[in-house]
Design a protein around this motif. Structure first.
Motif, short mmCIF file in Angstrom:
data_model
loop_
_atom_site.label_atom_id
_atom_site.label_comp_id
_atom_site.label_asym_id
_atom_site.label_seq_id
_atom_site.Cartn_x
_atom_site.Cartn_y
_atom_site.Cartn_z
N LEU A 67 -3.71 10.67 -6.96
CA LEU A 67 -3.88 11.14 -5.59
C LEU A 67 -3.22 12.51 -5.49
CD1 LEU A 67 -4.97 10.15 -2.84
CD2 LEU A 67 -2.68 9.29 -2.35
N PRO A 68 -3.98 13.57 -5.25
CA PRO A 68 -3.40 14.92 -5.30
C PRO A 68 -2.28 15.13 -4.29
CG PRO A 68 -5.80 15.00 -5.26
CD PRO A 68 -5.41 13.59 -4.95
N TYR A 69 -1.32 15.97 -4.65
CA TYR A 69 -0.22 16.33 -3.76
C TYR A 69 -0.56 17.67 -3.09
CZ TYR A 69 3.42 12.86 -4.49
OH TYR A 69 4.16 11.70 -4.45
N CYS A 70 -1.67 17.70 -2.36
CA CYS A 70 -2.07 18.92 -1.68
C CYS A 70 -3.01 18.54 -0.55
CB CYS A 70 -2.78 19.88 -2.64
SG CYS A 70 -4.34 19.23 -3.28
N HIS A 71 -3.23 19.47 0.36
CA HIS A 71 -4.22 19.25 1.41
C HIS A 71 -5.61 19.39 0.83
CE1 HIS A 71 -0.88 20.93 4.19
NE2 HIS A 71 -0.75 19.64 4.04
N LEU A 129 -5.17 4.68 1.01
CA LEU A 129 -4.53 5.91 0.56
C LEU A 129 -3.01 5.87 0.73
CD1 LEU A 129 -7.19 8.43 1.84
CD2 LEU A 129 -6.65 7.89 -0.53
N GLY A 130 -2.47 4.70 1.06
CA GLY A 130 -1.02 4.52 1.00
C GLY A 130 -0.23 4.89 2.23
N VAL A 131 -0.89 4.97 3.41
CA VAL A 131 -0.14 5.24 4.65
C VAL A 131 -0.50 4.20 5.70
CG1 VAL A 131 0.27 7.71 4.29
CG2 VAL A 131 -1.90 6.97 5.26
N PRO A 132 -0.17 2.93 5.43
CA PRO A 132 -0.53 1.85 6.36
C PRO A 132 0.18 1.95 7.71
CG PRO A 132 0.97 1.03 4.67
CD PRO A 132 0.55 2.41 4.25
N SER A 133 1.21 2.78 7.81
CA SER A 133 1.93 2.90 9.08
C SER A 133 1.22 3.82 10.07
CB SER A 133 3.36 3.39 8.85
OG SER A 133 3.36 4.67 8.23
N LEU A 134 0.08 4.39 9.70
CA LEU A 134 -0.69 5.19 10.65
C LEU A 134 -1.01 4.33 11.87
CD1 LEU A 134 -2.39 7.64 11.56
CD2 LEU A 134 -4.30 6.67 10.24
N LYS A 135 -0.64 4.82 13.04
CA LYS A 135 -0.90 4.10 14.29
C LYS A 135 -2.25 4.54 14.83
CE LYS A 135 1.07 2.97 18.81
NZ LYS A 135 2.22 3.19 19.74
N GLU A 145 0.81 -1.21 0.00
CA GLU A 145 0.00 0.00 0.00
C GLU A 145 0.85 1.27 0.00
OE1 GLU A 145 -2.69 -3.24 1.18
OE2 GLU A 145 -0.68 -2.65 1.82
N THR A 146 2.10 1.18 0.48
CA THR A 146 2.95 2.37 0.49
C THR A 146 3.28 2.85 -0.91
OG1 THR A 146 4.96 1.01 0.62
CG2 THR A 146 4.00 1.73 2.70
N LEU A 147 3.01 2.02 -1.90
CA LEU A 147 3.26 2.40 -3.29
C LEU A 147 2.29 3.47 -3.77
CD1 LEU A 147 4.71 1.85 -6.00
CD2 LEU A 147 3.08 -0.02 -6.39
N ARG A 148 1.10 3.52 -3.19
CA ARG A 148 0.02 4.38 -3.73
C ARG A 148 0.43 5.84 -3.92
NH1 ARG A 148 -2.88 6.62 -6.36
NH2 ARG A 148 -5.13 6.76 -6.40
N PRO A 149 1.02 6.53 -2.93
CA PRO A 149 1.34 7.95 -3.15
C PRO A 149 2.42 8.18 -4.21
CG PRO A 149 1.28 7.42 -0.81
CD PRO A 149 1.27 6.12 -1.54
#
Length: 407
Positions: free
Chosen positions: A220-224, A301-307, A139-143
């Motif tokens: 996936l946009p590079y913005c907030h 969304l590619g941030v599986p390390s979210l705790k 999943e880290t590949l997504r961004p």
């Protein structure tokens, strides 16, 4: 330091080696390897350099930290580490030296797999996305998948190309060419390319890389403030435009840690982490169903390390690492929450609170009197049809409090 012929050398030598073996090593790297009392590395690396090694060989332990601890305890013995290509690019280097002084070690890199791939394909290295899937979730590949761009992926094994292709199909991400680059720099080197509708080969060398020439798609946009549709939610979601203002107020920077208290769908924590690969976040959520949903959003969304911590603040904050920023999107009225957060926040850290009730607003006004900061009202109105006419429908007004903790 090691003394040889009245010369001093660091006790640890980190030596990058390619598939061509010792042929790519400099004279100094060869001397360090030959004189080392202990040589650590993977089986493949040790085999590539076995004609030069005279000391005791050690295959990496699992977990690898045990080997790192052993290396540190061998000082002042002469120790060498064999690693792939450039040890400090997705390699063992940073872990090996994290507890050593700068004069305790030296490094002898050779061409990294990424450099070799760019030189084989004629790609401009500074314009491509690079990522490693060695020991990391797919999943880290997504961004890193950007429309019309090129991406280099370091594979974990022979299954990685097939897994990546399956994920691209799942995410509906098209590509012009899918390259598999095997055993780069050695006698077994092979490069093959495949079109979107072509199947990948059944036999792939375990030592491989993937190179993608991506086609156009909705990236996936590079913005907030990514679209609300990116997040699964039950209504507990910081909406797109308010999320944009909230992330701007939080001021993320590389390496910073966020506490997202009352995370709901996880949107604030996820977008914080998407700001930069080094950004970290801990999401606190009291409801199990929302915590599960936030975790699913983080993976998609590619941030599986979210705790994600299931529990109520402030009790759930006990023993967490100190944050660089805190966002409170729910639970503000819990006793001692603000005191706990403020006490733990790093100097120059940012506290941002969004409120939608008069009870919470009162707490914000009182807090501003004590801590300073700013209070703003945020309201978004959407143009829509009203029968045969049109007008603006306002969303619920948000009161936002922002403050920086000074030393």
């Amino acid at each position: 330091m090691i003394f040889v012929n009245n010369m001093t050398y660091p006790f640890l030598s980190i030596i990058g080696i390619g598939e061509d073996g010792i042929n790519s090593l400099s004279d100094q790297a060869r001397r360090c390897l030959k004189n080392a009392s202990y040589v650590f590395g993977g089986k493949r690396h040790l085999r590539l350099a076995n004609t030069l090694i005279q000391g005791q060989t050690e295959i990496w332990s699992s977990p690898i930290q045990e080997s790192i601890n052993k290396i540190n305890n061998l000082k002042p013995e002469s120790v060498a580490i064999l690693a792939s290509g450039d040890p400090f690019w997705y390699g063992i280097g940073p872990l090996a030296v994290q507890s050593l002084a700068i004069n305790d070690w030296q490094s002898f890199p050779t061409l990294s797999s990424y450099s070799l791939a760019c030189n084989r394909l004629g790609w401009s290295g500074q314009t491509i996305e690079t990522i490693s899937l060695c020991g990391r979730s797919l999943e880290t590949l997504r961004p890193a998948l950007i429309p019309g761009r090129r991406t280099l992926i370091l594979s974990e094994n022979e299954s990685t190309p097939h897994n990546v292709k399956a994920y691209l199909e799942k995410w509906q991400i098209p590509y012009k060419l899918f390259y598999i680059l095997e055993a780069l720099g050695g006698p077994r080197e092979r490069i093959r390319s495949f079109l979107l509708k072509e199947s990948l080969p059944g036999t792939i060398d375990p030592l491989n890389m993937i190179a993608l020439e991506l086609d156009r798609f909705e990236g996936l946009p590079y913005c907030h403030g990514r679209k609300d549709s990116y997040f699964r939610h039950d209504g507990q979601l910081t909406k797109q435009y308010i999320r944009t203002a909230t992330l701007s107020a939080l001021q993320p920077f590389p390496g910073a840690l966020l506490w997202d208290i009352g995370t709901g769908s996880g949107s604030i924590a996820i977008e914080w982490m998407l700001t930069h690969p080094g950004c970290k976040a801990i999401a606190i959520e009291s409801r199990h169903d929302r915590a599960v949903r936030a975790r699913e959003n983080a993976y998609s969304l590619g941030v599986p390390s979210l705790k994600i911590i299931e529990g109520k603040a402030p009790e759930a904050l006990d023993k967490l690492p100190r944050p660089d920023a805190v966002f409170i999107g729910g639970g503000l009225t819990a006793p001692d929450l603000l005191k706990t957060v403020w006490r733990n926040l790093h100097p120059y850290g940012r506290l941002v609170i969004n409120s939608v009730t008069t009870e919470s607003d009162q707490i914000l006004f009182q807090t501003q009197q004590q801590l300073g900061g700013t209070i703003s009202r945020l309201q978004i109105q959407h143009y829509e049809s009203l029968g045969n006419y049109h007008g603006f429908r306002p969303d619920r007004t948000i009161t936002q409090y922002c403050v920086t903790r000074l030393p």
